[in-house]
Design an enzyme around this catalytic site. Structure first.
Site, short mmCIF file in Angstrom:
data_model
loop_
_atom_site.label_atom_id
_atom_site.label_comp_id
_atom_site.label_asym_id
_atom_site.label_seq_id
_atom_site.Cartn_x
_atom_site.Cartn_y
_atom_site.Cartn_z
N GLY A 1 48.31 111.62 71.35
CA GLY A 1 48.91 111.98 70.08
C GLY A 1 48.73 110.99 68.96
O GLY A 1 49.29 111.17 67.87
N THR B 1 46.68 121.38 66.08
CA THR B 1 46.14 121.07 67.40
C THR B 1 47.20 121.08 68.50
O THR B 1 47.01 121.70 69.55
CB THR B 1 45.39 119.72 67.37
OG1 THR B 1 44.30 119.82 66.45
CG2 THR B 1 44.85 119.36 68.74
N ASP C 1 38.39 114.50 77.82
CA ASP C 1 39.77 114.97 77.99
C ASP C 1 39.76 116.37 78.60
O ASP C 1 39.14 117.28 78.04
CB ASP C 1 40.47 115.00 76.63
CG ASP C 1 41.98 115.20 76.75
OD1 ASP C 1 42.43 115.65 77.82
OD2 ASP C 1 42.68 114.93 75.77
N GLY D 1 45.85 110.34 67.48
CA GLY D 1 44.76 110.76 66.60
C GLY D 1 43.39 110.31 67.05
O GLY D 1 42.48 110.17 66.24
N LYS D 2 43.22 110.09 68.38
CA LYS D 2 41.92 109.67 68.89
C LYS D 2 40.82 110.67 68.53
O LYS D 2 39.72 110.29 68.12
CB LYS D 2 41.97 109.52 70.42
CG LYS D 2 42.84 108.42 70.92
CD LYS D 2 42.74 108.25 72.41
CE LYS D 2 43.07 109.52 73.17
NZ LYS D 2 44.46 109.95 72.99
N THR D 3 41.13 111.95 68.70
CA THR D 3 40.12 112.97 68.43
C THR D 3 39.72 112.96 66.96
O THR D 3 38.52 113.03 66.63
CB THR D 3 40.64 114.37 68.83
OG1 THR D 3 40.87 114.40 70.24
CG2 THR D 3 39.63 115.45 68.46
N SER D 4 40.69 112.87 66.06
CA SER D 4 40.37 112.84 64.63
C SER D 4 39.50 111.64 64.29
O SER D 4 38.49 111.76 63.57
CB SER D 4 41.67 112.78 63.80
OG SER D 4 42.44 113.94 64.00
#
Length: 587
Positions: A18, A501, A45, A20-23
């Site tokens: 949560g 998300t 993931d 913001g790794k993906t962003s």
């Protein structure tokens, strides 16, 4: 951005769920591609949402990203990886063995251990398979939440050591089949991971004590296996443009205090700070804005009035749970949505009402102790610790199955138990005991982030199928899966934020659970800015984005509870208790 200067070939983004790794990973891959590099963005993931960010369908094959020349993406999808891995093992013997034996092999390849090996197999090919992925200048990894990622990065060394010691039977037709021939690939993966000229670790955090503590733990653990260096990215910091009311001022003060207390081991690492944005990080234009600062010009001053929200406080959820007098409450969802806080608040409320309550977690990155910040009368707290579970399981097997074996047999059994495959089985055993305990008392479980939890439920399903096959219709039996499927015994609570998300992922989790016959009982929307009724344009813009997401949640459940964003973190018994006495619609 310091972490994108002199970028090596492999970039690993990791951190607490949560944050913001993906962003950050997607924006980094986009930046590198815009600079003329050929980039492959990979999600490890099990609950990946890279496709949602770019608005395209991405699976277990390399997929070019439209409108971004040079950028492609790949999601290591556990189900697809398992199917490909299973076929590779079974294809050579299909037509040579009877159907009954083939069915037995297929069953042995259906558990969570196979899932882990299959995903790991693809991961090592990315690090060492130059013939397949050598065309890319950079491979950017958007990893699973910390506990899962640490295990993934440790596995090349674990399997290399396991095989180097002559362990494992390379002729077996179970999950370990074929690992021996990949020994050199695993060794190359270890070399790549431990070479700072080829691999860079980027630790992503929010300006929160738990997130900062998590990157310290990750950094120290990965240092132990030779992955050194590291860069820190503090994501989602409330910009100065958001000031102007008590809530915004309190949030900024809270973030400043957290950053002032950043752990010493990571305080000296190169650090970048990214502003929170008024909108969600979905789509290429949004990603292109992530590394820029947030100014007054980015904020709409005349945001429409926020609609009234249905009053759905967490106290109402506790009232319904209490009616049964006992049972299991499982809080599930994407990492970073506040599952630990919600689970702790429910457990504290039940304990304060005089019930015997066991609060436990399956999350490798557990934070129950920090959240409770002390003991609570009537509340027992525990953690399903993988290391302790593995040791207990090995001892149990040696004391039972190994009791009647000779020295040679015991040595062979001990060797088998050193396989990393035993880990999931060991954790499942402890999970089953907790499920059993809920027949008498209240058990509240804070689960690991979605992907890790689905692997645990997969092990639960595999156990159920095996018991069903052995027992058949000759006698009655109850497995942990059957208890999870019974709403009178188990109440699954999906926790989310009112953001695109987390809601999408919680919806997908609900579908996965439904397919397993487990019906989510309720949803909790946590940290809702809209429910806090903010006044500043920036926070009102963030709140306006939540309204559609909360409406979407209403279409997925008829039992919804909302927790407003609070000026102070709900840590400690008093503040957790306040959550279950708080209206979701403050005056």
């Amino acid at each position: 951005m310091q972490f994108l200067e002199n970028t090596p070939r492999f970039l690993f983004f990791t951190g607490k769920g949560g944050v913001g790794k993906t962003s950050v990973a997607c924006a980094s891959a986009l930046t590198l591609a815009r600079a003329g590099k050929k980039v492959l963005l990979v999600s490890t993931d099990p609950a990946s949402n890279v496709g949602q960010v770019f608005g395209v369908t991405i699976g277990n094959t390399v997929t070019p990203i439209p409108d971004v020349p040079g950028l492609a993406a790949l999601e290591i999808d556990p189900e697809q990886a398992v199917e490909a891995y299973r076929e590779r093992i079974m294809a050579p013997v299909r037509g040579l063995l009877p159907e009954s034996e083939l069915a037995g092999i297929a069953e042995s390849l259906s558990g969570s251990c196979t899932t882990e090996i299959a995903s790991f197999d693809e991961f090592t090919n990315l690090l060492a398979g130059d013939s397949t992925y050598g065309e890319y200048d950079h491979i950017v990894f958007d990893t699973a939440p910390t506990g899962h990622t640490i295990r993934l990065l440790q596995l090349p060394g674990s399997w290399t050591d396991f095989l180097a010691a002559g362990k494992g039977d390379p002729s077996c037709l179970g999950p370990l089949a074929g690992l021996e021939k990949h020994k050199q690939v695993y060794a190359k993966a270890v070399q790549a991971l431990t070479d700072p000229a080829r691999t860079r670790l980027v630790l992503v955090s929010r300006a929160q004590p738990s997130s900062l503590g998590e990157i310290e733990r990750t950094y120290l653990e990965l240092n132990q296996i030779g992955i050194g260096g590291g860069y820190v990215v503090i994501n989602g910091v409330l910009p100065e443009a958001a000031d102007g009311e008590e809530l915004a001022h309190a949030l900024r003060a809270r973030e400043a205090a957290a950053l002032a207390g950043i752990p010493d081991s990571v305080a000296g690492l190169p650090r970048d700070v990214l502003d929170l944005k008024p909108g969600n990080m979905v789509g290429i234009p949004a990603l292109e804005s992530l590394f820029a600062g947030t100014s007054d010009a980015d904020i709409t001053k005349d945001a429409a009035p926020l609609p009234e929200m249905v009053d759905a406080p967490l106290a109402a959820l506790v009232n319904e749970v209490e009616l049964d007098g006992h049972g299991l409450v499982m809080c599930m969802g994407k990492g970073g949505v506040g599952k630990t806080t919600v689970a702790a608040a429910i457990a504290v409320a039940l304990a304060r009402r005089g019930h015997a309550v066991h609060l436990t977690t399956t999350d490798p990155a557990a934070h129950l102790t920090e959240t409770l910040h002390g003991s609570v009368p009537g509340l027992k707290v525990s953690r399903i610790d993988p290391e302790a579970a593995i040791q207990e399981y090995r001892s149990h097997v040696m004391d039972t199955k190994g009791r009647s074996l000779d020295d040679e047999g015991r040595a062979a059994l001990a060797e088998d138990l050193m396989s990393p495959c035993t880990d999931e089985v060991a954790v499942f055993r402890q999970f089953s005991r907790v499920v059993q305990e809920s027949r008498r008392n209240f058990v509240v479980m804070d689960t690991a982030p979605t992907g890790h939890t689905l692997l645990l439920l997969d092990a639960t399903g595999s156990y159920h199928r095996e018991i069903s096959r052995q027992v058949g219709d000759t006698m009655g039996f109850v497995t942990p899966l059957m208890r999870l499927q019974d709403p009178a015994q188990t109440k699954v609570v999906l926790v989310t934020l009112a953001e695109t998300t987390p809601v999408l992922e919680a919806g997908e989790l609900q579908e996965d659970l439904e397919r397993a016959g487990i019906h989510p009982w309720a949803w909790v929307v946590n940290n809702s800015i809209a429910a806090a009724r903010p006044q500043t344009p920036f926070l009102r813009a963030r709140a306006a984005n939540e309204i559609d997401q909360i409406a979407k949640v209403h279409t997925l459940t008829d039992r919804l509870f909302v927790i407003p964003l609070l000026p102070e973190e709900p840590v400690g018994e008093a503040k957790l208790s306040a959550l279950t006495a708080l209206s979701s619609q403050p005056a």
